[in-house]
Design an enzyme around this catalytic site. Sequence first.
Site, short mmCIF file in Angstrom:
data_model
loop_
_atom_site.label_atom_id
_atom_site.label_comp_id
_atom_site.label_asym_id
_atom_site.label_seq_id
_atom_site.Cartn_x
_atom_site.Cartn_y
_atom_site.Cartn_z
N ASP A 6 0.82 -1.20 0.00
CA ASP A 6 0.00 0.00 0.00
C ASP A 6 0.86 1.26 0.00
OD1 ASP A 6 -2.75 0.36 0.07
OD2 ASP A 6 -2.96 -0.56 2.04
N GLU A 28 -4.28 7.90 0.51
CA GLU A 28 -4.92 7.43 1.73
C GLU A 28 -3.92 7.17 2.84
OE1 GLU A 28 -7.08 3.73 1.50
OE2 GLU A 28 -7.58 3.84 3.62
N ASP A 78 -5.72 5.85 -4.02
CA ASP A 78 -5.92 4.80 -3.02
C ASP A 78 -5.11 3.63 -3.56
OD1 ASP A 78 -6.66 2.85 -1.28
OD2 ASP A 78 -8.81 3.24 -1.39
N ILE A 94 -4.24 0.61 -2.60
CA ILE A 94 -4.93 -0.69 -2.63
C ILE A 94 -6.27 -0.52 -1.93
CG2 ILE A 94 -4.92 -3.10 -1.81
CD1 ILE A 94 -1.97 -3.20 -2.21
N ASP A 95 -7.32 -0.48 -2.72
CA ASP A 95 -8.66 -0.41 -2.12
C ASP A 95 -9.11 -1.84 -1.87
OD1 ASP A 95 -11.06 0.88 -1.22
OD2 ASP A 95 -12.00 0.15 -3.06
N THR A 125 -8.35 -3.42 1.11
CA THR A 125 -7.16 -4.01 1.73
C THR A 125 -7.48 -5.32 2.45
OG1 THR A 125 -6.80 -1.71 2.32
CG2 THR A 125 -5.07 -3.24 2.91
N ASP A 181 -11.40 6.99 -2.18
CA ASP A 181 -12.16 5.81 -2.64
C ASP A 181 -12.97 6.12 -3.89
OD1 ASP A 181 -11.65 3.99 -0.44
OD2 ASP A 181 -13.00 5.21 0.78
C1 2IP Z 1 -12.30 0.56 2.18
C2 2IP Z 1 -12.76 -0.59 1.29
C3 2IP Z 1 -13.96 -1.21 1.93
C4 2IP Z 1 -15.11 -0.23 1.97
C5 2IP Z 1 -14.66 1.03 2.68
C6 2IP Z 1 -13.37 1.61 2.12
O1 2IP Z 1 -11.05 1.03 1.71
O2 2IP Z 1 -13.08 -0.19 0.01
O3 2IP Z 1 -14.28 -2.35 1.23
O4 2IP Z 1 -16.18 -0.80 2.65
O5 2IP Z 1 -15.67 1.97 2.52
O6 2IP Z 1 -12.97 2.71 2.87
P1 2IP Z 1 -17.34 -1.63 1.90
O7 2IP Z 1 -16.69 -2.76 1.21
O8 2IP Z 1 -18.26 -2.05 3.01
O9 2IP Z 1 -17.96 -0.64 0.95
P2 2IP Z 1 -9.62 0.36 2.15
O10 2IP Z 1 -9.69 -1.10 1.89
O11 2IP Z 1 -8.65 1.07 1.24
O12 2IP Z 1 -9.43 0.70 3.60
CA CA Z 2 -10.08 2.54 0.07
#
Ligand code: 2IP
Ligand code: CA
Length: 404
Positions: A80, A105, A179, A181-182, A184, A326
């Site tokens: 990340d 992020e 971001d 790695i979204d 994570t 995001d």
């Molecule tokens: C997170 C990730 C989560 C999401 C959350 C993000 O980012 O995308 O999956 O929650 O909102 O902040 P959800 O899957 O319930 O929508 P990261 O993985 O970068 O922390």
């Molecule tokens: Ca994210």
Amino acid sequence: MYTHTHTHTHIQSSYLYSREKTVSGNMAELIKTLLSFSEQAGEIARAVRQEPQLFSLLVEEKGEEEKNQRFTHDFKTLADVLIQEALRYCVAQAFPVLSEYVRGEESAEFTNTLGETITVMVCPTQQETAQLLAKVLNDNKEAAEILATLVHSDFSWQPDLEFDKIPSLPIDNLGIWIDPIDSTGEYVKGDMGVTLGNITQRGLPCVTVLIGVYDRTTGLPVGGVINQPFADYNHEKKSWQGKAYWGVSWNGTRIHNLPSAPRMSADESELAVVVSSSEDKKLLGQLTANGFKVIFATGAGYKILAVALGLCAACLSSKGSTFRWDTAAPHALLEAEGGGLVDYKKLYHLYSEQKDVGADALKELQIRYYEPNPPPGQKWNNAGGFVAYQDSSILPRVLACLSQ
Ligand code: 2IP
Ligand code: CA
């Protein structure tokens, strides 16, 4: 207005475009550079996962103050931080005018198992980067060398034909959100993926690298790149292949490489809305009672990408569970298709008062990426939630059932 679509492009291994060689400052070059970088980011993400020992070394728990509201255990990985810092370096090299406008992020600080805090960055030479990374990796020189090699590789590639159609727009007034790695959590778990219809609900395919470009004056997204490092699994080769999507929307130019799948019409009896599994249950009940098919999926970036790919009609989030990093990239892809991503609470309020939402009002309600929220709110939180759409004709239908 110029719109063009074609089938999405897999980034080929025969790389022809070299970002190191391009220092000219226009939108086409910026998107090419970001796309080429996103492919490098995908390589880093895959490399870290493929080496189990390396992977377990790299995972550390996020500090208390950084914890996402919902996750009891949230993780950040060296991948990340490294990807984020590599983008900062890459932009500074190719577009010095934008170097101070890259926001991400992650904090660049990483604590190794000895408790030493090290600021991760890409150094001028591979050797220096390897030395720095070795400190993070408790002196695991081999692992540090693999990562430093990846970071310093020149990932040039074959641009798709659409690139030639991006006008030479100026870039001086732009800002970038990354971001690295979204999703994570899914990246750390590493499951193959569970699908419902065309949508992957969880697993590695929900992991995305998100790079959004916005106008610093209006705050609106103008370009974006989404790389899905684990898009398809090749069972023969036992390896993952990535996909990359991009879009530009600026001053009447709209261009992207998303597939031109038939759009869902608002008259279709069963419309799919993709949501987080943490979404408000009453709201979900209202949607299903009104003929919407509710699909849960993880990854804010992946969910909105699903809308841009035409796999569902909308993505809805009624709470402040996402941040600007995001939504910036997928928002730009939707804009490039003529869609958008608006503040849910503001949209709901407006609809409740007027029972209609015009194009001008929709433009006003788009999430903006330049200014932090005023205190006491979290700085970059999308506090009012959001609704992401490819076609705005879906909005009155969603809103009508929610206000019942
Ligand atoms: C997170 C990730 C989560 C999401 C959350 C993000 O980012 O995308 O999956 O929650 O909102 O902040 P959800 O899957 O319930 O929508 P990261 O993985 O970068 O922390
Ligand atoms: Ca994210």
